[in-house]
Enzyme design. Sequence first.
Site, PDB file in Angstrom:
ATOM      1  N   ASP A 133     -41.091  46.623  74.262  1.00  0.00           N
ATOM      2  CA  ASP A 133     -41.061  47.350  75.612  1.00  0.00           C
ATOM      3  C   ASP A 133     -41.384  45.900  76.462  1.00  0.00           C
ATOM      4  OD1 ASP A 133     -41.420  49.552  77.705  1.00  0.00           O
ATOM      5  OD2 ASP A 133     -43.518  48.599  77.555  1.00  0.00           O
ATOM      6  N   GLU A 218     -34.952  48.454  75.568  1.00  0.00           N
ATOM      7  CA  GLU A 218     -34.491  49.397  76.711  1.00  0.00           C
ATOM      8  C   GLU A 218     -33.172  48.819  77.046  1.00  0.00           C
ATOM      9  OE1 GLU A 218     -38.355  50.879  78.825  1.00  0.00           O
ATOM     10  OE2 GLU A 218     -38.319  48.825  78.361  1.00  0.00           O
ATOM     11  N   ASP A 298     -48.098  50.692  76.554  1.00  0.00           N
ATOM     12  CA  ASP A 298     -46.619  50.155  76.002  1.00  0.00           C
ATOM     13  C   ASP A 298     -46.294  49.960  74.522  1.00  0.00           C
ATOM     14  OD1 ASP A 298     -46.634  48.999  78.609  1.00  0.00           O
ATOM     15  OD2 ASP A 298     -47.792  47.296  78.418  1.00  0.00           O
TER      16      ASP A 298
END
Length: 338
Positions: A133, A218, A298
């Site tokens: 992340d 992501e 996170d």
Amino acid sequence: MKSLPEVKAALPEYVGVNAQVLQDVAKRLDKAYKSFFRRVKAGQKAGYPRFRGRDRYDSFTYPQPSQSSVSGDGKHVYLPKIGNVRIKLHRPFAGKLKTLAVKREGAEWYAVLTCELPRTEPLPATASQVGIDVGTTWFFVTSDGEFCENHKLFQASSKKLRVVQRALSRKPKKNGNRHKKAKARVAKLYRKTARQRLQVHHEEAKKLVIKHDLICHEDLNVKGMAQGNLGKQIHDVAWGQFFQILSGKAAWAGRRVVAVDPRLTSQRCHVCGHTERGNRASQANFRCLSCGHTENADVNAAKNILAQGLRFVAQRISLEIACHEKPRPLGLLRPERV
């Protein structure tokens, strides 16, 4: 390209330039116009190709250099129509030499060698998967609980940059030598920061590729996010460049990188799956309102990213197996894709 002999006849100064270098300029121009018309057709911001003056034309390319362009001792490079030029070879090169480009960055010149190498053996499997992340507080946080520091390189150099930019703004004559020197100092600071960032990205990507077989991150719209309030910080961490380097290293090492949908990954509890905005108690803390699970926000998001990546890989594998096992009816042609 066919008209280059006529150009040389009309302008004798081009006789001293290698023919393939001139042909490469025509190819660059053709590529620029093809890209322009492609953007126009797609309805994107077109950006008509602009003329590059001598102060903005910073490289030239030999498309078919000699395989012995670099001397045996690594101290000279041969450039056709120019001769032997002294170089500092920062590392030996191997393979078949495909192109040789000469590039200028400020007052420095570089010889960029593009080589074709045989396919290397993939790294041994580690049976490890990880989700990452990315952010601006930490560069990235892994699902294993590893925190990678955000060095904030642009912020570290902002004080020096502010001084040289103010000095540049006080030079009114844009064509004067003092203005050019001040401009070169500003460009040198930007160049140093970009190189430091590139070095960090290569180092961190290498660590991830060595340790893990599958890396999930992501699928961010970095360009759109950079237009918000955190634009300067997002440009500083340069997630797009990092993901590109990570994918390249993974492909070379036989690893797999998967980009997953980032929606709701920071609001979903990876233990029970409950998704709610209130789960994110603060920027750093996550507390599920359904099951009460608490964790670093996170790390929780990285675990959700890993779970989505594993589901995607499992679906792809099952689809590939199904396609391989399904027999094709005799006498039928494969349907064309519309």
